[in-house]
Design an enzyme around this catalytic site. Sequence first.
Site, PDB file in Angstrom:
ATOM      1  N   ASP A 108      44.505  41.998  33.997  1.00  0.00           N
ATOM      2  CA  ASP A 108      45.214  41.125  34.945  1.00  0.00           C
ATOM      3  C   ASP A 108      45.912  39.976  34.207  1.00  0.00           C
ATOM      4  O   ASP A 108      46.650  39.200  34.817  1.00  0.00           O
ATOM      5  CB  ASP A 108      44.287  40.615  36.059  1.00  0.00           C
ATOM      6  CG  ASP A 108      43.143  39.767  35.531  1.00  0.00           C
ATOM      7  OD1 ASP A 108      42.958  39.676  34.302  1.00  0.00           O
ATOM      8  OD2 ASP A 108      42.417  39.174  36.367  1.00  0.00           O
ATOM      9  N   SER A 109      45.730  39.909  32.884  1.00  0.00           N
ATOM     10  CA  SER A 109      46.534  38.979  32.076  1.00  0.00           C
ATOM     11  C   SER A 109      48.018  39.274  32.255  1.00  0.00           C
ATOM     12  O   SER A 109      48.869  38.443  31.926  1.00  0.00           O
ATOM     13  CB  SER A 109      46.151  39.082  30.595  1.00  0.00           C
ATOM     14  OG  SER A 109      46.217  40.426  30.157  1.00  0.00           O
ATOM     15  N   ASP A 166      41.986  46.400  35.512  1.00  0.00           N
ATOM     16  CA  ASP A 166      41.281  45.206  35.998  1.00  0.00           C
ATOM     17  C   ASP A 166      41.316  45.104  37.510  1.00  0.00           C
ATOM     18  O   ASP A 166      42.361  45.330  38.132  1.00  0.00           O
ATOM     19  CB  ASP A 166      41.988  43.949  35.454  1.00  0.00           C
ATOM     20  CG  ASP A 166      41.203  43.281  34.347  1.00  0.00           C
ATOM     21  OD1 ASP A 166      40.003  43.569  34.189  1.00  0.00           O
ATOM     22  OD2 ASP A 166      41.818  42.467  33.626  1.00  0.00           O
ATOM     23  N   LYS A 199      37.556  47.332  35.572  1.00  0.00           N
ATOM     24  CA  LYS A 199      36.833  46.208  34.944  1.00  0.00           C
ATOM     25  C   LYS A 199      36.771  45.061  35.944  1.00  0.00           C
ATOM     26  O   LYS A 199      37.746  44.834  36.678  1.00  0.00           O
ATOM     27  CB  LYS A 199      37.541  45.745  33.657  1.00  0.00           C
ATOM     28  CG  LYS A 199      36.894  44.502  33.037  1.00  0.00           C
ATOM     29  CD  LYS A 199      37.368  44.228  31.634  1.00  0.00           C
ATOM     30  CE  LYS A 199      38.668  43.479  31.514  1.00  0.00           C
ATOM     31  NZ  LYS A 199      38.696  42.161  32.187  1.00  0.00           N
ATOM     32  N   GLU A 226      35.041  40.849  36.419  1.00  0.00           N
ATOM     33  CA  GLU A 226      34.469  39.693  35.720  1.00  0.00           C
ATOM     34  C   GLU A 226      33.191  39.215  36.397  1.00  0.00           C
ATOM     35  O   GLU A 226      33.084  39.248  37.621  1.00  0.00           O
ATOM     36  CB  GLU A 226      35.494  38.544  35.688  1.00  0.00           C
ATOM     37  CG  GLU A 226      36.726  38.887  34.882  1.00  0.00           C
ATOM     38  CD  GLU A 226      37.715  37.729  34.787  1.00  0.00           C
ATOM     39  OE1 GLU A 226      37.398  36.602  35.212  1.00  0.00           O
ATOM     40  OE2 GLU A 226      38.830  37.977  34.277  1.00  0.00           O
ATOM     41  N   GLU A 249      34.249  37.689  26.045  1.00  0.00           N
ATOM     42  CA  GLU A 249      35.454  36.909  25.711  1.00  0.00           C
ATOM     43  C   GLU A 249      35.109  35.453  25.416  1.00  0.00           C
ATOM     44  O   GLU A 249      34.310  34.829  26.133  1.00  0.00           O
ATOM     45  CB  GLU A 249      36.456  36.958  26.878  1.00  0.00           C
ATOM     46  CG  GLU A 249      37.695  36.082  26.604  1.00  0.00           C
ATOM     47  CD  GLU A 249      38.856  36.317  27.558  1.00  0.00           C
ATOM     48  OE1 GLU A 249      38.750  37.150  28.476  1.00  0.00           O
ATOM     49  OE2 GLU A 249      39.892  35.639  27.358  1.00  0.00           O
TER      50      GLU A 249
END
Length: 269
Positions: free
Chosen positions: A49-50, A88, A118, A120, A187
Amino acid sequence: MSTQAPVRRTTVPQIRARKGGEPIVSLTSYHAHTAAIVDRYADFILVGDSLGMVMHGMESTVGVPLDLMIMHGKAVVRGTKRALIVVDMPFGTYEESPNMAFRNAAKIMKETACGAVKLEGGKRMAETIHFLVERGIPVMAHIGLTPQSSHVMGGFKTQGRDEETWAAHVEDARAVAEAGAFAVVVEGVVEPLADKITAAVAIPTIGIGASKNCDGQILVLEDMLGLNPWVPKFVKMYGDLGPAIERAVAEYAEEVKTRAFPGEEHVYR
Ligand code: KIV
Protein backbone atom coordinates in the site's frame (compact mmCIF):
# COMPACT_ATOMS: atom_id res chain seq x y z
CA MET A 1 2.63 -30.33 -28.29
CA SER A 2 4.87 -28.39 -25.92
CA THR A 3 7.64 -30.37 -24.26
CA GLN A 4 8.41 -27.62 -21.76
CA ALA A 5 7.16 -27.98 -18.21
CA PRO A 6 4.96 -25.01 -17.24
CA VAL A 7 6.65 -22.45 -14.99
CA ARG A 8 5.02 -22.62 -11.59
CA ARG A 9 4.75 -19.78 -9.12
CA THR A 10 6.52 -19.90 -5.80
CA THR A 11 4.04 -21.13 -3.23
CA VAL A 12 3.28 -20.05 0.31
CA PRO A 13 4.64 -23.33 1.81
CA GLN A 14 7.86 -22.84 -0.20
CA ILE A 15 8.34 -19.38 1.33
CA ARG A 16 7.52 -20.72 4.79
CA ALA A 17 10.06 -23.51 4.38
CA ARG A 18 12.85 -21.00 3.76
CA LYS A 19 13.10 -20.20 7.50
CA GLY A 20 16.79 -20.18 8.34
CA GLY A 21 17.68 -21.18 4.77
CA GLU A 22 18.59 -19.31 1.60
CA PRO A 23 17.60 -15.65 2.12
CA ILE A 24 14.24 -14.70 0.60
CA VAL A 25 14.45 -12.00 -2.07
CA SER A 26 11.56 -9.61 -2.29
CA LEU A 27 10.64 -6.20 -3.70
CA THR A 28 7.49 -4.20 -4.07
CA SER A 29 6.00 -3.60 -7.49
CA TYR A 30 2.87 -1.84 -8.59
CA HIS A 31 2.78 -2.23 -12.37
CA ALA A 32 2.92 -5.00 -14.93
CA HIS A 33 6.14 -3.93 -16.65
CA THR A 34 8.34 -3.46 -13.55
CA ALA A 35 6.81 -6.60 -12.05
CA ALA A 36 7.88 -8.58 -15.13
CA ILE A 37 11.50 -7.57 -14.46
CA VAL A 38 11.35 -8.15 -10.71
CA ASP A 39 9.68 -11.52 -11.34
CA ARG A 40 12.92 -12.92 -12.72
CA TYR A 41 14.73 -12.38 -9.40
CA ALA A 42 12.25 -12.19 -6.51
CA ASP A 43 10.74 -15.04 -4.54
CA PHE A 44 7.73 -12.91 -3.76
CA ILE A 45 6.53 -9.53 -4.95
CA LEU A 46 4.54 -7.30 -2.64
CA VAL A 47 1.91 -4.99 -4.06
CA GLY A 48 2.38 -2.72 -1.08
CA ASP A 49 0.00 0.00 0.00
CA SER A 50 3.10 2.22 -0.16
CA LEU A 51 1.82 2.70 -3.72
CA GLY A 52 -0.43 5.40 -2.27
CA MET A 53 2.66 7.46 -1.44
CA VAL A 54 4.98 6.33 -4.24
CA MET A 55 2.52 6.34 -7.15
CA HIS A 56 -0.30 8.58 -6.04
CA GLY A 57 1.42 11.31 -4.02
CA MET A 58 -0.36 10.62 -0.73
CA GLU A 59 1.29 11.67 2.54
CA SER A 60 0.69 8.31 4.19
CA THR A 61 -0.82 4.94 3.35
CA VAL A 62 -3.94 5.64 5.39
CA GLY A 63 -5.98 6.96 2.45
CA VAL A 64 -5.37 4.02 0.10
CA PRO A 65 -8.66 2.47 -1.04
CA LEU A 66 -9.25 -1.26 -1.54
CA ASP A 67 -10.10 -0.83 -5.24
CA LEU A 68 -6.72 0.79 -5.90
CA MET A 69 -4.92 -2.20 -4.33
CA ILE A 70 -7.00 -4.53 -6.48
CA MET A 71 -6.26 -2.56 -9.65
CA HIS A 72 -2.49 -2.62 -9.06
CA GLY A 73 -2.65 -6.22 -7.83
CA LYS A 74 -4.24 -7.30 -11.12
CA ALA A 75 -1.53 -5.51 -13.11
CA VAL A 76 1.27 -7.20 -11.15
CA VAL A 77 -0.29 -10.66 -11.45
CA ARG A 78 -0.70 -10.12 -15.22
CA GLY A 79 2.95 -9.09 -15.58
CA THR A 80 4.41 -12.06 -13.69
CA LYS A 81 4.55 -15.83 -13.79
CA ARG A 82 7.11 -17.05 -11.19
CA ALA A 83 6.96 -15.06 -7.98
CA LEU A 84 4.36 -15.39 -5.26
CA ILE A 85 2.28 -12.20 -5.38
CA VAL A 86 1.24 -10.74 -2.02
CA VAL A 87 -1.23 -7.85 -1.91
CA ASP A 88 -1.51 -5.46 1.04
CA MET A 89 -4.84 -5.04 2.78
CA PRO A 90 -5.27 -1.27 3.10
CA PHE A 91 -6.14 0.59 6.29
CA GLY A 92 -9.77 0.22 7.36
CA THR A 93 -10.46 -3.00 5.45
CA TYR A 94 -9.59 -5.61 8.11
CA GLU A 95 -9.18 -4.18 11.61
CA GLU A 96 -12.85 -4.05 12.63
CA SER A 97 -13.58 -7.77 12.69
CA PRO A 98 -12.39 -11.12 11.34
CA ASN A 99 -15.55 -11.26 9.19
CA MET A 100 -14.80 -7.93 7.59
CA ALA A 101 -11.20 -8.99 7.02
CA PHE A 102 -12.31 -12.22 5.37
CA ARG A 103 -14.75 -10.42 3.05
CA ASN A 104 -12.09 -7.99 1.86
CA ALA A 105 -9.23 -10.50 1.71
CA ALA A 106 -11.41 -12.86 -0.34
CA LYS A 107 -12.27 -9.98 -2.69
CA ILE A 108 -8.57 -9.19 -3.15
CA MET A 109 -7.71 -12.83 -3.84
CA LYS A 110 -10.63 -13.48 -6.20
CA GLU A 111 -10.24 -10.29 -8.23
CA THR A 112 -6.44 -10.16 -8.46
CA ALA A 113 -5.60 -13.89 -8.42
CA CYS A 114 -2.75 -13.10 -6.00
CA GLY A 115 -1.40 -15.84 -3.73
CA ALA A 116 -1.60 -14.15 -0.31
CA VAL A 117 -2.49 -10.96 1.52
CA LYS A 118 -0.50 -8.92 4.03
CA LEU A 119 -1.87 -7.01 6.97
CA GLU A 120 -0.32 -4.88 9.71
CA GLY A 121 -0.39 -5.54 13.43
CA GLY A 122 0.89 -8.12 15.91
CA LYS A 123 -0.95 -9.58 18.87
CA ARG A 124 -4.06 -7.50 18.24
CA MET A 125 -4.47 -9.06 14.76
CA ALA A 126 -3.75 -12.67 15.78
CA GLU A 127 -7.41 -13.68 15.98
CA THR A 128 -8.06 -12.27 12.51
CA ILE A 129 -5.00 -13.96 11.02
CA HIS A 130 -6.18 -17.30 12.44
CA PHE A 131 -9.69 -16.71 11.06
CA LEU A 132 -8.35 -15.97 7.56
CA VAL A 133 -5.85 -18.83 7.43
CA GLU A 134 -8.49 -21.33 8.63
CA ARG A 135 -10.64 -20.20 5.71
CA GLY A 136 -8.00 -20.56 3.01
CA ILE A 137 -6.38 -17.14 2.92
CA PRO A 138 -2.59 -17.14 3.41
CA VAL A 139 -1.48 -14.19 5.50
CA MET A 140 1.84 -12.40 5.72
CA ALA A 141 1.99 -10.33 8.89
CA HIS A 142 3.75 -6.98 9.35
CA ILE A 143 5.10 -5.77 12.70
CA GLY A 144 7.49 -3.16 14.11
CA LEU A 145 7.02 0.12 12.29
CA THR A 146 3.54 -0.28 10.85
CA PRO A 147 2.92 2.68 8.51
CA GLN A 148 -0.88 2.45 8.71
CA SER A 149 -0.52 3.36 12.42
CA SER A 150 1.83 6.28 11.74
CA HIS A 151 -0.67 8.73 13.26
CA VAL A 152 -0.62 6.81 16.55
CA MET A 153 3.15 6.32 16.43
CA GLY A 154 3.74 10.03 15.74
CA GLY A 155 5.31 9.43 12.33
CA PHE A 156 7.46 6.81 10.67
CA LYS A 157 9.58 6.12 13.74
CA THR A 158 12.15 3.38 14.28
CA GLN A 159 10.81 0.97 16.88
CA GLY A 160 12.66 -0.68 19.77
CA ARG A 161 15.07 2.13 20.61
CA ASP A 162 14.04 1.59 24.21
CA GLU A 163 14.98 -1.96 25.22
CA GLU A 164 11.98 -2.12 27.55
CA THR A 165 9.69 -2.30 24.51
CA TRP A 166 11.43 -5.32 22.99
CA ALA A 167 9.37 -7.96 24.80
CA ALA A 168 6.13 -6.56 23.32
CA HIS A 169 7.55 -6.72 19.77
CA VAL A 170 8.76 -10.29 20.28
CA GLU A 171 5.32 -11.15 21.65
CA ASP A 172 3.75 -9.64 18.51
CA ALA A 173 5.94 -11.83 16.32
CA ARG A 174 5.12 -14.97 18.31
CA ALA A 175 1.39 -14.16 18.25
CA VAL A 176 1.21 -13.79 14.44
CA ALA A 177 3.33 -16.91 13.91
CA GLU A 178 1.15 -18.96 16.26
CA ALA A 179 -1.97 -17.60 14.55
CA GLY A 180 -0.79 -19.09 11.25
CA ALA A 181 0.96 -16.29 9.35
CA PHE A 182 3.41 -17.87 6.87
CA ALA A 183 5.95 -15.02 7.15
CA VAL A 184 6.26 -11.70 8.91
CA VAL A 185 7.60 -8.38 7.65
CA VAL A 186 9.70 -6.71 10.35
CA GLU A 187 9.95 -3.04 9.49
CA GLY A 188 12.00 -0.24 11.05
CA VAL A 189 13.23 -1.84 14.25
CA VAL A 190 16.70 -1.70 15.82
CA GLU A 191 18.97 -4.49 14.65
CA PRO A 192 19.30 -6.49 17.92
CA LEU A 193 15.52 -6.55 18.27
CA ALA A 194 15.11 -7.81 14.67
CA ASP A 195 17.62 -10.56 15.46
CA LYS A 196 15.71 -11.50 18.62
CA ILE A 197 12.44 -11.66 16.66
CA THR A 198 14.05 -13.81 13.95
CA ALA A 199 15.32 -16.21 16.60
CA ALA A 200 11.94 -16.29 18.38
CA VAL A 201 9.68 -17.45 15.55
CA ALA A 202 9.50 -20.50 13.29
CA ILE A 203 8.35 -18.49 10.27
CA PRO A 204 10.59 -16.37 8.00
CA THR A 205 11.14 -12.76 8.98
CA ILE A 206 11.33 -10.34 6.06
CA GLY A 207 13.36 -7.31 7.06
CA ILE A 208 13.08 -3.73 5.87
CA GLY A 209 15.28 -1.36 7.83
CA ALA A 210 15.70 -4.12 10.41
CA SER A 211 18.65 -6.54 10.19
CA LYS A 212 20.65 -8.38 7.56
CA ASN A 213 20.09 -11.51 9.65
CA CYS A 214 16.37 -11.62 8.87
CA ASP A 215 15.33 -14.61 6.74
CA GLY A 216 14.69 -12.30 3.79
CA GLN A 217 14.70 -8.66 2.75
CA ILE A 218 12.24 -6.36 1.04
CA LEU A 219 12.66 -2.86 -0.35
CA VAL A 220 10.33 -0.50 -2.13
CA LEU A 221 11.44 -0.80 -5.76
CA GLU A 222 11.24 2.92 -6.51
CA ASP A 223 13.37 3.67 -3.42
CA MET A 224 16.24 1.38 -4.43
CA LEU A 225 16.05 2.58 -8.04
CA GLY A 226 16.56 6.20 -6.99
CA LEU A 227 13.14 7.26 -8.25
CA ASN A 228 11.85 8.74 -5.03
CA PRO A 229 13.04 12.21 -4.04
CA TRP A 230 13.19 11.12 -0.37
CA VAL A 231 14.21 7.65 0.79
CA PRO A 232 14.79 6.27 4.29
CA LYS A 233 18.47 6.22 5.21
CA PHE A 234 18.65 2.42 5.47
CA VAL A 235 17.92 2.06 1.73
CA LYS A 236 20.90 1.24 -0.45
CA MET A 237 20.45 2.81 -3.87
CA TYR A 238 21.00 0.29 -6.64
CA GLY A 239 19.95 2.73 -9.38
CA ASP A 240 19.83 6.40 -10.19
CA LEU A 241 16.69 6.55 -12.31
CA GLY A 242 15.31 9.88 -11.02
CA PRO A 243 18.19 11.95 -12.44
CA ALA A 244 18.28 9.72 -15.57
CA ILE A 245 14.58 10.44 -16.26
CA GLU A 246 15.12 14.13 -15.62
CA ARG A 247 18.01 14.22 -18.13
CA ALA A 248 15.90 12.47 -20.77
CA VAL A 249 12.90 14.76 -20.23
CA ALA A 250 15.12 17.88 -20.32
CA GLU A 251 16.73 16.71 -23.58
CA TYR A 252 13.31 16.02 -25.10
CA ALA A 253 12.00 19.44 -24.03
CA GLU A 254 15.04 21.14 -25.51
CA GLU A 255 14.67 19.30 -28.82
CA VAL A 256 10.96 20.14 -29.07
CA LYS A 257 11.66 23.82 -28.38
CA THR A 258 14.42 24.01 -30.98
CA ARG A 259 12.40 21.93 -33.50
CA ALA A 260 15.11 19.29 -33.46
CA PHE A 261 12.38 16.74 -32.75
CA PRO A 262 11.08 14.69 -34.41
CA GLY A 263 14.13 13.84 -36.48
CA GLU A 264 13.67 13.47 -40.23
CA GLU A 265 13.69 9.71 -40.00
CA HIS A 266 10.70 9.72 -37.62
CA VAL A 267 8.31 11.71 -39.81
CA TYR A 268 5.62 10.11 -41.99
CA ARG A 269 5.42 11.76 -45.42
O1 KIV B 1 3.57 -1.11 1.57
C1 KIV B 1 4.72 -1.55 1.47
O2 KIV B 1 5.44 -1.30 0.49
C2 KIV B 1 5.23 -2.38 2.56
C3 KIV B 1 6.68 -2.71 2.55
C4 KIV B 1 7.46 -1.51 2.88
C5 KIV B 1 7.00 -3.85 3.42
O3 KIV B 1 4.49 -2.76 3.41
